[in-house]
Design a protein around this motif. Sequence first.
Motif, PDB file in Angstrom:
ATOM      1  N   PRO A   1      -1.376   1.824  -5.607  1.00 44.56           N
ATOM      2  CA  PRO A   1      -1.813   3.120  -4.963  1.00 44.56           C
ATOM      3  C   PRO A   1      -1.438   4.271  -5.870  1.00 44.56           C
ATOM      4  O   PRO A   1      -0.030   4.279  -6.383  1.00 44.56           O
ATOM      5  CB  PRO A   1      -1.051   3.397  -3.660  1.00 44.56           C
ATOM      6  N   PRO A   2      -2.349   5.080  -6.326  1.00 44.11           N
ATOM      7  CA  PRO A   2      -1.840   6.270  -7.143  1.00 44.11           C
ATOM      8  C   PRO A   2      -0.790   7.091  -6.296  1.00 44.11           C
ATOM      9  O   PRO A   2      -1.085   7.490  -5.203  1.00 44.11           O
ATOM     10  CB  PRO A   2      -2.961   7.086  -7.595  1.00 44.11           C
ATOM     11  N   SER A   3       0.454   7.344  -7.106  1.00 43.39           N
ATOM     12  CA  SER A   3       1.689   8.089  -6.376  1.00 43.39           C
ATOM     13  C   SER A   3       1.103   9.583  -6.073  1.00 43.39           C
ATOM     14  O   SER A   3       1.549  10.170  -5.105  1.00 43.39           O
ATOM     15  CB  SER A   3       2.856   7.982  -7.095  1.00 43.39           C
ATOM     16  N   LEU A   4       0.045   9.823  -6.818  1.00 47.34           N
ATOM     17  CA  LEU A   4      -0.402  11.481  -6.748  1.00 47.34           C
ATOM     18  C   LEU A   4      -0.960  11.540  -5.136  1.00 47.34           C
ATOM     19  O   LEU A   4      -0.838  12.648  -4.629  1.00 47.34           O
ATOM     20  CB  LEU A   4      -1.574  11.483  -7.682  1.00 47.34           C
ATOM     21  N   CYS A   5      -1.475  10.493  -4.671  1.00 49.82           N
ATOM     22  CA  CYS A   5      -2.063  10.567  -3.102  1.00 49.82           C
ATOM     23  C   CYS A   5      -0.833  10.919  -2.465  1.00 49.82           C
ATOM     24  O   CYS A   5      -1.193  11.684  -1.316  1.00 49.82           O
ATOM     25  CB  CYS A   5      -2.760   9.174  -2.948  1.00 49.82           C
ATOM     26  N   ALA A   6      -0.015  10.051  -2.381  1.00 48.48           N
ATOM     27  CA  ALA A   6       1.294  10.377  -1.255  1.00 48.48           C
ATOM     28  C   ALA A   6       1.995  11.467  -1.426  1.00 48.48           C
ATOM     29  O   ALA A   6       2.338  12.435  -0.379  1.00 48.48           O
ATOM     30  CB  ALA A   6       2.315   9.243  -1.547  1.00 48.48           C
TER      31      ALA A   6
ATOM     32  N   ARG B   1     -16.086   6.006  -7.802  1.00 51.01           N
ATOM     33  CA  ARG B   1     -15.642   7.185  -7.504  1.00 51.01           C
ATOM     34  C   ARG B   1     -14.659   7.142  -6.210  1.00 51.01           C
ATOM     35  O   ARG B   1     -14.852   6.346  -5.369  1.00 51.01           O
ATOM     36  CB  ARG B   1     -16.945   7.996  -7.204  1.00 51.01           C
ATOM     37  N   PRO B   2     -13.872   8.450  -6.182  1.00 50.68           N
ATOM     38  CA  PRO B   2     -13.119   8.267  -4.872  1.00 50.68           C
ATOM     39  C   PRO B   2     -13.786   8.261  -3.627  1.00 50.68           C
ATOM     40  O   PRO B   2     -14.991   8.677  -3.600  1.00 50.68           O
ATOM     41  CB  PRO B   2     -12.350   9.732  -4.973  1.00 50.68           C
ATOM     42  N   LYS B   3     -13.342   7.543  -2.660  1.00 55.02           N
ATOM     43  CA  LYS B   3     -14.158   7.335  -1.482  1.00 55.02           C
ATOM     44  C   LYS B   3     -12.951   7.418  -0.378  1.00 55.02           C
ATOM     45  O   LYS B   3     -12.528   6.055   0.193  1.00 55.02           O
ATOM     46  CB  LYS B   3     -14.975   6.437  -1.253  1.00 55.02           C
ATOM     47  N   PRO B   4     -12.091   8.364   0.151  1.00 54.83           N
ATOM     48  CA  PRO B   4     -11.063   8.139   0.958  1.00 54.83           C
ATOM     49  C   PRO B   4     -11.466   7.743   2.219  1.00 54.83           C
ATOM     50  O   PRO B   4     -12.449   7.980   2.820  1.00 54.83           O
ATOM     51  CB  PRO B   4     -10.490   9.664   0.867  1.00 54.83           C
ATOM     52  N   VAL B   5     -10.561   6.708   2.632  1.00 53.42           N
ATOM     53  CA  VAL B   5     -10.721   5.984   4.119  1.00 53.42           C
ATOM     54  C   VAL B   5      -9.790   6.837   4.888  1.00 53.42           C
ATOM     55  O   VAL B   5      -8.611   6.453   4.881  1.00 53.42           O
ATOM     56  CB  VAL B   5     -10.668   4.464   3.909  1.00 53.42           C
TER      57      VAL B   5
ATOM     58  N   ALA C   1     -12.704  15.131   1.460  1.00 51.17           N
ATOM     59  CA  ALA C   1     -13.452  15.452   0.303  1.00 51.17           C
ATOM     60  C   ALA C   1     -12.415  15.678  -1.251  1.00 51.17           C
ATOM     61  O   ALA C   1     -12.797  16.125  -2.158  1.00 51.17           O
ATOM     62  CB  ALA C   1     -13.403  17.060   0.529  1.00 51.17           C
ATOM     63  N   CYS C   2     -11.299  14.888  -1.148  1.00 53.51           N
ATOM     64  CA  CYS C   2     -10.355  14.857  -2.116  1.00 53.51           C
ATOM     65  C   CYS C   2     -10.966  13.836  -3.310  1.00 53.51           C
ATOM     66  O   CYS C   2     -11.485  12.966  -3.317  1.00 53.51           O
ATOM     67  CB  CYS C   2      -9.006  14.209  -1.914  1.00 53.51           C
ATOM     68  N   ARG C   3     -11.128  14.637  -4.485  1.00 55.94           N
ATOM     69  CA  ARG C   3     -11.546  13.901  -5.876  1.00 55.94           C
ATOM     70  C   ARG C   3     -10.434  13.829  -6.938  1.00 55.94           C
ATOM     71  O   ARG C   3     -10.868  13.756  -8.037  1.00 55.94           O
ATOM     72  CB  ARG C   3     -12.654  14.379  -6.325  1.00 55.94           C
ATOM     73  N   LEU C   4      -9.166  13.948  -6.493  1.00 55.26           N
ATOM     74  CA  LEU C   4      -8.255  14.443  -7.532  1.00 55.26           C
ATOM     75  C   LEU C   4      -7.954  12.945  -8.558  1.00 55.26           C
ATOM     76  O   LEU C   4      -7.689  13.209  -9.717  1.00 55.26           O
ATOM     77  CB  LEU C   4      -6.571  14.416  -7.071  1.00 55.26           C
TER      78      LEU C   4
ATOM     79  N   MET D   1      -0.632   4.341   1.548  1.00 55.76           N
ATOM     80  CA  MET D   1      -0.121   4.802   0.819  1.00 55.76           C
ATOM     81  C   MET D   1      -1.012   5.550  -0.369  1.00 55.76           C
ATOM     82  O   MET D   1      -0.411   6.805  -0.939  1.00 55.76           O
ATOM     83  CB  MET D   1       0.811   4.102  -0.036  1.00 55.76           C
ATOM     84  N   ALA D   2      -2.025   5.026  -0.604  1.00 55.44           N
ATOM     85  CA  ALA D   2      -3.430   5.944  -0.997  1.00 55.44           C
ATOM     86  C   ALA D   2      -4.716   5.829  -0.084  1.00 55.44           C
ATOM     87  O   ALA D   2      -4.793   4.763   0.245  1.00 55.44           O
ATOM     88  CB  ALA D   2      -3.347   5.687  -2.543  1.00 55.44           C
ATOM     89  N   PHE D   3      -5.384   6.579  -0.233  1.00 56.69           N
ATOM     90  CA  PHE D   3      -6.575   6.815   0.866  1.00 56.69           C
ATOM     91  C   PHE D   3      -7.662   6.061   0.136  1.00 56.69           C
ATOM     92  O   PHE D   3      -8.794   5.853   0.822  1.00 56.69           O
ATOM     93  CB  PHE D   3      -7.021   7.877   1.169  1.00 56.69           C
ATOM     94  N   CYS D   4      -7.885   5.976  -1.195  1.00 60.28           N
ATOM     95  CA  CYS D   4      -8.985   5.196  -2.090  1.00 60.28           C
ATOM     96  C   CYS D   4      -8.531   3.996  -2.557  1.00 60.28           C
ATOM     97  O   CYS D   4      -7.357   3.605  -3.143  1.00 60.28           O
ATOM     98  CB  CYS D   4      -9.221   6.075  -3.104  1.00 60.28           C
ATOM     99  N   PHE D   5      -9.558   3.118  -2.950  1.00 63.09           N
ATOM    100  CA  PHE D   5      -9.390   2.112  -3.718  1.00 63.09           C
ATOM    101  C   PHE D   5      -9.026   2.481  -4.995  1.00 63.09           C
ATOM    102  O   PHE D   5      -9.703   3.119  -5.736  1.00 63.09           O
ATOM    103  CB  PHE D   5     -10.782   1.234  -3.752  1.00 63.09           C
TER     104      PHE D   5
HETATM  105  S1  SF4 Z   1      -6.491   8.529  -3.743  1.00 63.39           S
HETATM  106 FE1  SF4 Z   1      -5.529  10.138  -2.646  1.00 63.39          FE
HETATM  107  S2  SF4 Z   1      -5.399  11.597  -4.116  1.00 63.39           S
HETATM  108 FE2  SF4 Z   1      -6.654  10.120  -4.730  1.00 63.39          FE
HETATM  109  S3  SF4 Z   1      -8.876  10.964  -4.842  1.00 63.39           S
HETATM  110 FE3  SF4 Z   1      -8.280   9.433  -3.078  1.00 63.39          FE
HETATM  111  S4  SF4 Z   1      -7.534  10.784  -1.588  1.00 63.39           S
HETATM  112 FE4  SF4 Z   1      -7.475  12.030  -3.227  1.00 63.39          FE
END
Ligand code: SF4
Length: 191
Positions: A103-108, A26-30, A10-13, A87-91
């Motif tokens: 990968p955005p460091s915010l994710c890790a 849009r964010p689509k975490p795998v 559900a993360c959309r950071l 290291m990041a769940f989204c493209f």
């Molecule tokens: S890359 Fe990580 S922190 Fe960014 S929206 Fe996806 S799950 Fe969230």
Amino acid sequence: MTDLQQKIRACRLCETRFAATATRHRPKPVVWFQTGAPILIVGQAPGMRVHESGKPFTDRSGDRLRQWMGIDAEMFYDRSRTAIVPMAFCFPGYDAKGADLPPPSLCAATWRQQVMDRLQPKLTLLVGGHAMKWHLGAQNVTRTVANWRDHAPAIFPLPHPSWRNTGWLKRNPWFEADLLPELRTAVAAML
Ligand code: SF4
């Protein structure tokens, strides 16, 4: 799905960050892990094809990584055996040259330790520089992979299996000759 997996899904950071890229996606975490898997694969971040499929390594990099590991897709995608936690769940989108952004460091910073606290891998594959930096504090990919015996058989640092690294593989023939046989032995022992 566990509470943590649901939260990551559900993360959309990074919504604003991704909206500002050329793909305006849009964010689509795998999310592809479960507790108890003996093998952990630490990738970089999903590419566009994985963003679309929602399944990790459904691309040429995945084909090469499975060949390196000596396993087929069925074993690779068996979550009871293999956890795949990038290291990041989204493209992250593309840079000006058409390469994937880092990968955005915010994710890790947000998720990684929480995920790692739930996993107890016996064998960890660190795929690419971002994974090596977080897990080993390593700064140089070639030097870290060349010193793979310092970490094996519990951890194998690997270059990214992208076609962009085909030149690297040719320049470093010891990787296929020495490291890959040991990696395949370690993977087979886990399965
Ligand atoms: S890359 Fe990580 S922190 Fe960014 S929206 Fe996806 S799950 Fe969230």
